[in-house]
Design a protein around this motif. Structure first.
Motif, mmCIF file in Angstrom:
data_model
loop_
_atom_site.group_PDB
_atom_site.id
_atom_site.type_symbol
_atom_site.label_atom_id
_atom_site.label_comp_id
_atom_site.label_asym_id
_atom_site.label_seq_id
_atom_site.Cartn_x
_atom_site.Cartn_y
_atom_site.Cartn_z
ATOM 1 N N GLU A 37 30.667 49.269 43.239
ATOM 2 C CA GLU A 37 30.061 50.592 43.170
ATOM 3 C C GLU A 37 31.114 51.679 43.025
ATOM 4 N N LYS A 38 32.386 51.267 42.946
ATOM 5 C CA LYS A 38 33.479 52.219 42.789
ATOM 6 C C LYS A 38 33.897 52.290 41.325
ATOM 7 N N PRO A 39 34.142 53.479 40.791
ATOM 8 C CA PRO A 39 34.548 53.603 39.385
ATOM 9 C C PRO A 39 35.929 53.038 39.099
ATOM 10 N N LEU A 40 36.739 52.868 40.155
ATOM 11 C CA LEU A 40 38.071 52.292 39.993
ATOM 12 C C LEU A 40 38.167 50.977 40.759
ATOM 13 N N CYS A 41 38.753 49.976 40.116
ATOM 14 C CA CYS A 41 38.937 48.675 40.765
ATOM 15 C C CYS A 41 40.200 48.033 40.195
#
Length: 483
Positions: free
Chosen positions: A440-444
């Motif tokens: 659910e995070k835009p950065l990974c």
């Protein structure tokens, strides 16, 4: 003659204090932070000098204005190193000190002169409370757990005790008739504001916050419930910071919310909020241990200010509406908002204990644990229990009709379903190109993940806010129809 003597003594004293402090800091082996705090404590005499020679006149405003200018110049230029922090590149504490005192004095002199002598309470809470805190903390450095990077438990306790003592002395000296609860709550408020003040802003927060609190009490706007709320706030704030369950700004938002909600809606909201907070922390801790034992991957999340704001803003708005219109329908909506939030939290914590992966509420397929939109048997039962517990606490405090209780319980549970639907339907879900995991995070993995469903600007915080708004509006509509 008296006025001229007052100016002379006031500025001579402040000059001597700064010069002697500079000499001691440079020519002796005393710790500079100790010297700075001793100066902090000794400045307290300046308020007394001003009161004796100037009273509630234009002259006390002038000397504080000039003092504020001098302190601001000192803060920006660093003329006196003994007055500046040794653990920061730049601190504007001196400027905030002068500015806070000036604002309070102007309000007291030109707003309501009944508050003039009471302005000494916030001044001495700051000068003595914040002054003694680091000195006492240094004495017990080895047995003094940190609450934040720069604040310690004993330091916070010292602020509380010294500030409560200041309020007690003023109470006897001016025959104010303060209750023990109010005196202790002044100490509690000072300690909390000192915790939140970073880079010297505590010098401004304490003076304005405590002065406003004393003024509200003076004019009869402080209920016992608000005083109790303020008194217990250091415990809740310190625990949330020490356990890293909330960030510093999130703790500030929680404190402001709890105080305002209690002010607007009364003791029932305070009891329900604190009870659900304690229960939520207990459940979170127990379920976390269970997940750790079963070797499930669990990363403790520190909640930020936007998350807290999204969870409490609806309840606060309806609390304000209740205070304004005195209609029971608004307080019922507050209970719905709080119960829905607690039930959703219970569903999330307990649902992760399920051995099977949850099912997407709209697509009817299994998804990874922790992703929004998923429902499980454990989570559904937990949300029902959460709703029942919330209503039970409320009913233990207020005897309400069964119809009202059932509506609150039913709509609150419906709110958890709405939250899951929004989480599945519109919340942004991404896929990482590196590890191929859904997130659910835009950065990974240090890279921007690819949006696979939902709306990019809608995250879990937005979903919580939307579900809270929709749930309370449904409750409001039902209550409007039947009441």
């Amino acid at each position: 003659m008296k006025i001229a003597l007052g100016y002379t003594i006031f500025f001579a004293y402040m000059l001597i204090l700064m010069v002697v402090g500079e000499i001691v800091a440079k020519k002796t082996t005393l710790n500079k932070e100790v010297v700075r705090k001793v100066q902090h404590i000794l400045t307290s005499l300046s308020w007394l000098i001003g009161v004796i020679f100037f009273g509630a006149s234009i002259h006390i405003v002038i000397v504080n204005l000039l003092g504020c200018i001098v302190l601001t110049i000192t803060a920006f230029t660093g003329i006196t190193t003994s007055s500046e922090r040794t653990d920061a590149k730049r601190s504007y504490g001196l400027m905030y000190f002068g500015l806070g005192t000036l604002i309070v004095i102007i309000i007291a002199v030109y707003g309501n002169k009944d508050l003039f002598l009471l302005s000494g309470i916030p001044y001495y809470c700051l000068a003595l409370g914040d002054g003694f805190a680091p000195l006492i903390a240094r004495m017990f450095k080895k047995h003094n757990p940190k609450i934040t990077e720069n604040k310690t438990l004993l330091g916070t306790l010292s602020v509380f005790l010294v500030s409560a003592l200041v309020a007690l002395i003023f109470n006897f000296a001016l025959d104010l008739g303060y209750s023990a609860l109010f005196i202790l709550s002044i100490g509690a408020l000072t300690s909390v504001l000192e915790l939140f003040g970073m880079k010297g802003t505590d010098n401004l927060l304490i003076e304005l916050g405590v002065f406003g609190y004393v003024a509200l009490n003076h004019f009869g706007y402080l209920s016992i419930a608000v005083q109790v709320c303020v008194l217990i706030s250091p415990i809740i704030v310190c625990l949330s910071l020490y356990k890293k369950s909330l960030t510093l700004t999130a703790s500030l938002v929680s404190f402001v919310y709890m105080t305002l909600a209690t002010f607007f809606a009364g003791s029932s909201v305070l009891v329900l909020t604190v009870s659900l907070f304690v229960l939520s922390e207990i459940v979170s801790k127990l379920t976390r241990k269970k997940r750790d034992k079963s070797n499930q991957v669990y990363k403790k999340e520190t909640r930020g200010s936007m998350q807290i704001l999204a969870n409490c803003v609806v309840a606060l708005v309806f609390s304000m509406l209740y205070y304004t219109f005195k209609e029971p329908i608004f307080i019922y909506c507050v209970y719905v908002a709080l119960a829905e939030e607690f039930a959703d939290s219970m569903a999330s914590d307990v649902g992760r204990l399920s051995r099977k992966r949850p099912i997407d509420i709209l697509r009817f397929r299994r998804i990874d644990k922790g992703l929004s939109g998923g429902v499980s048997l454990f989570g559904t039962i937990a949300s029902l229990v959460g709703v029942c517990v919330s209503v039970a606490i409320w009913c233990a405090y207020h005897n309400m009709p069964w119809a009202i209780m059932l509506i609150v319980a039913g709509v609150s549970f419906l709110g958890t379903i709405i939250d899951s639907i929004l989480g599945s339907g519109v919340q942004a879900l991404y896929k990482c190109n590196m590890c191929q995991a859904q997130t659910e995070k835009p950065l990974c993995c240090g890279n921007r993940a690819v949006l696979v469903k939902g709306v990019r600007i809608i995250d879990n915080t937005a979903v919580n806010l939307l579900s809270g708004i929709i749930t309370t509006l449904i409750a409001f509509g039902i209550f409007k129809i039947i009441l």
